[in-house]
Design a protein around this motif. Structure first.
Motif, PDB file in Angstrom:
ATOM      1  N   PRO A   1       0.840  -1.184   0.001  1.00 50.16           N
ATOM      2  CA  PRO A   1       0.118   0.029   0.011  1.00 50.16           C
ATOM      3  C   PRO A   1       0.774   1.068   0.063  1.00 50.16           C
ATOM      4  O   PRO A   1       0.530   2.340  -0.327  1.00 50.16           O
ATOM      5  N   TYR A   2       2.112   0.932   0.504  1.00 51.36           N
ATOM      6  CA  TYR A   2       2.977   2.312   0.876  1.00 51.36           C
ATOM      7  C   TYR A   2       3.897   2.699  -0.499  1.00 51.36           C
ATOM      8  O   TYR A   2       4.803   3.414  -0.327  1.00 51.36           O
ATOM      9  N   ARG A   3       4.250   1.511  -1.354  1.00 47.02           N
ATOM     10  CA  ARG A   3       4.983   1.711  -2.296  1.00 47.02           C
ATOM     11  C   ARG A   3       4.752   0.479  -3.564  1.00 47.02           C
ATOM     12  O   ARG A   3       4.240  -0.478  -3.111  1.00 47.02           O
ATOM     13  N   LYS A   4       5.203   0.905  -4.661  1.00 46.42           N
ATOM     14  CA  LYS A   4       5.321   0.262  -5.583  1.00 46.42           C
ATOM     15  C   LYS A   4       6.522  -1.289  -5.540  1.00 46.42           C
ATOM     16  O   LYS A   4       7.353  -0.916  -4.691  1.00 46.42           O
ATOM     17  N   GLY A   5       6.103  -2.315  -5.830  1.00 47.66           N
ATOM     18  CA  GLY A   5       7.216  -3.286  -5.941  1.00 47.66           C
ATOM     19  C   GLY A   5       8.574  -2.713  -6.364  1.00 47.66           C
ATOM     20  O   GLY A   5       8.426  -2.410  -7.605  1.00 47.66           O
ATOM     21  N   LEU A   6       9.789  -3.203  -5.916  1.00 50.21           N
ATOM     22  CA  LEU A   6      10.944  -2.810  -6.489  1.00 50.21           C
ATOM     23  C   LEU A   6      11.200  -3.660  -7.828  1.00 50.21           C
ATOM     24  O   LEU A   6      10.705  -4.970  -7.923  1.00 50.21           O
ATOM     25  N   SER A   7      11.951  -3.186  -8.701  1.00 48.78           N
ATOM     26  CA  SER A   7      12.412  -3.965  -9.688  1.00 48.78           C
ATOM     27  C   SER A   7      13.303  -5.359  -9.400  1.00 48.78           C
ATOM     28  O   SER A   7      13.875  -5.163  -8.161  1.00 48.78           O
ATOM     29  N   VAL A   8      13.597  -6.022 -10.119  1.00 51.01           N
ATOM     30  CA  VAL A   8      14.452  -7.254  -9.707  1.00 51.01           C
ATOM     31  C   VAL A   8      15.769  -6.781  -9.383  1.00 51.01           C
ATOM     32  O   VAL A   8      16.569  -7.134  -8.610  1.00 51.01           O
ATOM     33  N   LYS A   9      16.398  -5.647 -10.597  1.00 46.84           N
ATOM     34  CA  LYS A   9      17.792  -5.074 -10.313  1.00 46.84           C
ATOM     35  C   LYS A   9      17.883  -4.441  -8.685  1.00 46.84           C
ATOM     36  O   LYS A   9      18.907  -4.569  -8.242  1.00 46.84           O
ATOM     37  N   LYS A  10      17.106  -3.709  -8.553  1.00 50.50           N
ATOM     38  CA  LYS A  10      16.814  -3.033  -7.007  1.00 50.50           C
ATOM     39  C   LYS A  10      16.934  -3.695  -6.171  1.00 50.50           C
ATOM     40  O   LYS A  10      17.575  -3.744  -5.041  1.00 50.50           O
ATOM     41  N   ALA A  11      15.820  -4.931  -6.122  1.00 54.04           N
ATOM     42  CA  ALA A  11      15.962  -5.844  -5.189  1.00 54.04           C
ATOM     43  C   ALA A  11      17.085  -6.610  -4.900  1.00 54.04           C
ATOM     44  O   ALA A  11      17.642  -6.979  -3.811  1.00 54.04           O
ATOM     45  N   CYS A  12      17.999  -6.998  -6.208  1.00 48.76           N
ATOM     46  CA  CYS A  12      19.399  -7.643  -5.952  1.00 48.76           C
ATOM     47  C   CYS A  12      19.997  -6.723  -5.212  1.00 48.76           C
ATOM     48  O   CYS A  12      21.003  -7.313  -4.566  1.00 48.76           O
ATOM     49  N   GLU A  13      20.096  -5.517  -5.665  1.00 47.52           N
ATOM     50  CA  GLU A  13      21.164  -4.504  -4.978  1.00 47.52           C
ATOM     51  C   GLU A  13      20.890  -4.287  -3.591  1.00 47.52           C
ATOM     52  O   GLU A  13      22.073  -4.351  -2.733  1.00 47.52           O
ATOM     53  N   ILE A  14      19.524  -4.496  -3.142  1.00 47.87           N
ATOM     54  CA  ILE A  14      19.410  -4.512  -1.514  1.00 47.87           C
ATOM     55  C   ILE A  14      19.866  -5.728  -0.867  1.00 47.87           C
ATOM     56  O   ILE A  14      20.623  -5.872   0.301  1.00 47.87           O
ATOM     57  N   LEU A  15      19.759  -7.013  -1.596  1.00 52.38           N
ATOM     58  CA  LEU A  15      20.309  -8.156  -1.221  1.00 52.38           C
ATOM     59  C   LEU A  15      21.727  -8.091  -0.870  1.00 52.38           C
ATOM     60  O   LEU A  15      22.288  -8.711  -0.117  1.00 52.38           O
ATOM     61  N   LYS A  16      22.427  -7.458  -1.977  1.00 53.97           N
ATOM     62  CA  LYS A  16      23.849  -7.627  -1.985  1.00 53.97           C
ATOM     63  C   LYS A  16      24.420  -6.596  -0.908  1.00 53.97           C
ATOM     64  O   LYS A  16      25.338  -7.065  -0.250  1.00 53.97           O
ATOM     65  N   MET A  17      23.558  -5.687  -0.646  1.00 52.65           N
ATOM     66  CA  MET A  17      24.145  -4.690   0.453  1.00 52.65           C
ATOM     67  C   MET A  17      23.924  -5.416   1.957  1.00 52.65           C
ATOM     68  O   MET A  17      24.672  -5.119   2.886  1.00 52.65           O
ATOM     69  N   GLY A  18      22.918  -6.344   2.047  1.00 58.31           N
ATOM     70  CA  GLY A  18      22.932  -7.183   3.039  1.00 58.31           C
ATOM     71  C   GLY A  18      23.211  -8.138   3.426  1.00 58.31           C
ATOM     72  O   GLY A  18      23.417  -8.972   4.458  1.00 58.31           O
TER      73      GLY A  18
END
Length: 612
Positions: free
Chosen positions: A571-588
């Motif tokens: 409700p508070y945001r659109k789903g992230l792209s595959v690329k952006k989601a992978c960037e976040i996984l990589k950061m964590g």
């Protein structure tokens, strides 16, 4: 990645992705995608803290006057309880209040609890639980004071000073009222006064209802009333139990009776019901017992009857009913649901619920085929989507009166299901996971997606096929503990408060202990469910495991869970792209998730992309 790296907290929002959490350690996804936030807090318990009211601070004359108005204005016992709670909650800094009324027929106390935020919860305390403090207060007719709230059987309820007060009228105990505030000793006399007057009100309500039910015969149909039908059913069940015989409980429903009432008037509708009852009465066997189950529903109790015999009798009745013609209406259509004792269940309440479930499925088939339909409990799979939907509808309707909820029933059915194959297990687990996902309107299909991603990652690192299947199944059930989390928390569109978050964090333990542990065939899945929210750096929950202390299977599911949360719409945001989601996984990676597994998942992620 060094230990000071920022950690991604994808679990503090109900959907598993961050929604404005307060931790300074996790990456705040709101910086990537702005979200709506609350301007005022909406806490459930506030840790039972604050400035507590003392007797000298209260205008008791004003409070008594307000309470008196509630007793005068209310005619329903539950609504009166709500009114009492609202009258005193702010004045005494009430943590929660609860009403427990004794159900004589089923021999349990049905408890309704309201917290300071106005959220209500239900639990059922059996009279056989003699060590439970509610049962002790009821049986001994004495006030019990405690600081341990576990007797209420609500996992996420904090401990607090509490009085359990029996509801006494003429030496008869009708139930209990429970009040909890941190200055309990100051207001005990007030709570006793309220409980005493409530007991008198409730007893009068019972007497009024008895006066209104002073006959066993329905005035319209000449059949037994619903009350008499239930009494006859209890008697017949007891007889069939002693004689080790079967019993069929059948419910007939007249199609479109509401439309008849609306278009042609209730007099016409009553005439239809009366004629249908007469026709059924004329064509049943001498040993069958009839009663009016609901407005347009007629029930039949068939003792010493097999399911084949019951179905044959009902088919004969439908044939005769189809020959009944009405002016302006033509040929009527009917639905019939049949449940069996003891095959379907040995409990009377459940027997009627299952017959209603079969009836609702028959209604659905009738609307599709246009013909009268008969459905028995043998004709459908409990875990079928349509059957689950019908069952949930009936229990939701009846929950307030019989103290049964869909979550408990799902778990009971899950534990009693006789698994015949791996495919059967997968079907049942998939249905259970889908039912849990349905509690959260924002995570439809979440469990199935996490299972698919986990299976793909397990195959990518060349795990043995048996391990892959175990991870696939465990991922389907990774959120099964949410069956014990209130829907208002699961469906909250903004960030959870600290109190709500503390409740949410219990779902791994609830899933492992309440759902999986009683079923030996699922013990291999417990590590996945219990530890999928642990973090590599030890900052996760519920046990703060770190590194290789976390089972490999749980580390795999944790990545799949986070990834699906990141790419899904909220409700508070659109789903992230595959690329952006992978960037976040990589950061964590190396902080929240296993570095090697993240590296492998990023490689396969593009091939997993689907339309969310």
């Amino acid at each position: 990645m060094d230990s000071n790296k920022t950690k991604v907290d994808t679990s503090k929002s109900p959907a598993g992705a961050v929604a404005g959490g307060k931790s300074t350690n996790p990456i705040d996804i709101t910086r990537i995608m702005p979200i709506n936030t609350r301007t005022t807090p909406n806490r459930m318990y506030n840790n039972y803290s604050g400035t507590f009211t003392k007797p000298g601070d209260i205008n008791f004359i004003e409070m008594i006057s307000s309470l008196n108005n509630s007793f005068v204005e209310q005619i329903d016992s539950v609504n009166l309880f709500y009114a009492i709670h609202n009258n005193i909650r702010t004045k005494t800094n009430l943590n929660f209040s609860a009403l427990g009324l004794y159900n004589k027929d089923s021999n349990y106390i049905n408890v309704k609890l309201i917290n300071k935020a106005g959220t209500s919860y239900n639990s059922k305390i059996l009279m056989s639980e003699t060590e439970n403090l509610i049962i002790k207060a009821f049986s001994e007719a004495t006030i019990i004071t405690t600081t341990d709230s576990s007797y209420l059987k609500i996992n996420y309820l904090n401990n607090a000073p509490t009085h359990i007060i029996p509801l006494m009228v003429f030496n008869e105990c009708l139930g209990v009222m429970i009040f909890s505030d941190n200055n309990n000793s100051h207001f005990l006399d007030l709570y006793k006064l309220i409980a005493n007057y409530y007991a008198i009100f409730y007893k009068n309500r019972i007497l009024v209802d008895l006066v209104g039910k002073n006959t066993d015969t329905d005035s319209l149909t000449g059949l037994s009333t619903h009350k008499k039908l239930q009494e006859d059913l209890a008697s017949e069940i007891a007889h069939c139990t002693d004689e080790e015989k079967n019993l069929a409980f059948c419910i007939f429903d007249i199609a479109n009776i509401s439309e008849i009432n609306n278009e042609l008037g209730h007099a016409k509708g009553d005439l239809v019901i009366k004629e249908v009852a007469k026709k059924i009465k004329k064509n049943v066997r001498n040993t069958d017992i009839l009663g009016r189950y609901g407005g347009d529903e007629i029930a039949i109790i068939m003792s010493d009857t097999s399911i084949e015999e019951a179905k044959y009798v009902c088919e004969f009745l439908l044939y005769n009913l189809s020959c009944t013609m009405f002016d302006d209406l033509g040929q009527l259509k009917f639905s019939c649901g049949i449940s069996m004792f003891p095959h379907s269940t040995i409990k009377q309440e459940k027997l009627t619920i299952l017959a209603e479930q079969a009836l609702y499925i028959a209604k659905s088939k009738r609307s599709s085929s246009g013909q009268s339909e008969i459905v028995t409990t043998n004709d459908y799979n409990f875990w079928d989507d349509e059957a689950l939907k019908c069952f949930a509808h009936i229990l939701t309707k009846k929950h307030a009166s019989i103290g049964i909820n869909i979550e408990d029933e799902l778990i009971d059915q899950f534990h009693s299901e006789k698994i015949t194959s791996n495919d059967h297990m997968l079907d049942v687990v998939s249905s259970l996971a889908a039912a849990i996902d349905a509690k959260d309107t924002y995570t439809k299909g979440h469990s199935a997606s996490v299972s698919r991603y986990s299976e793909a990652l397990a195959r990518a690192i060349n795990l043995p096929s048996d391990d892959v299947e175990r991870i696939k199944l465990g991922a389907l059930l990774h959120d099964v503990g949410k069956i014990g989390i209130p829907e208002q928390i699961l469906r909250k569109p903004t960030a959870l408060s600290d109190d709500e978050w503390s409740i949410m964090k219990q779902h791994p333990s609830i899933g492992a202990d309440k759902v999986l542990k009683p079923n030996k065939s699922l013990h291999d899945l417990i590590p996945i469910v219990k530890y999928h929210h642990e973090h590599i750096d030890g900052s996760g929950y519920p046990y703060g495991l770190k590194g290789d202390e976390i089972p490999l299977s749980a580390r795999i599911v944790a990545i799949a869970d986070a990834y699906h949360a990141l790419i899904s719409d909220r409700p508070y945001r659109k789903g992230l792209s595959v690329k952006k989601a992978c960037e976040i996984l990589k950061m964590g990676a190396g902080v929240q998730w296993d570095k090697k597994l993240v590296r492998q998942f990023i490689i396969i992620a593009p091939s997993l992309a689907t339309n969310i």
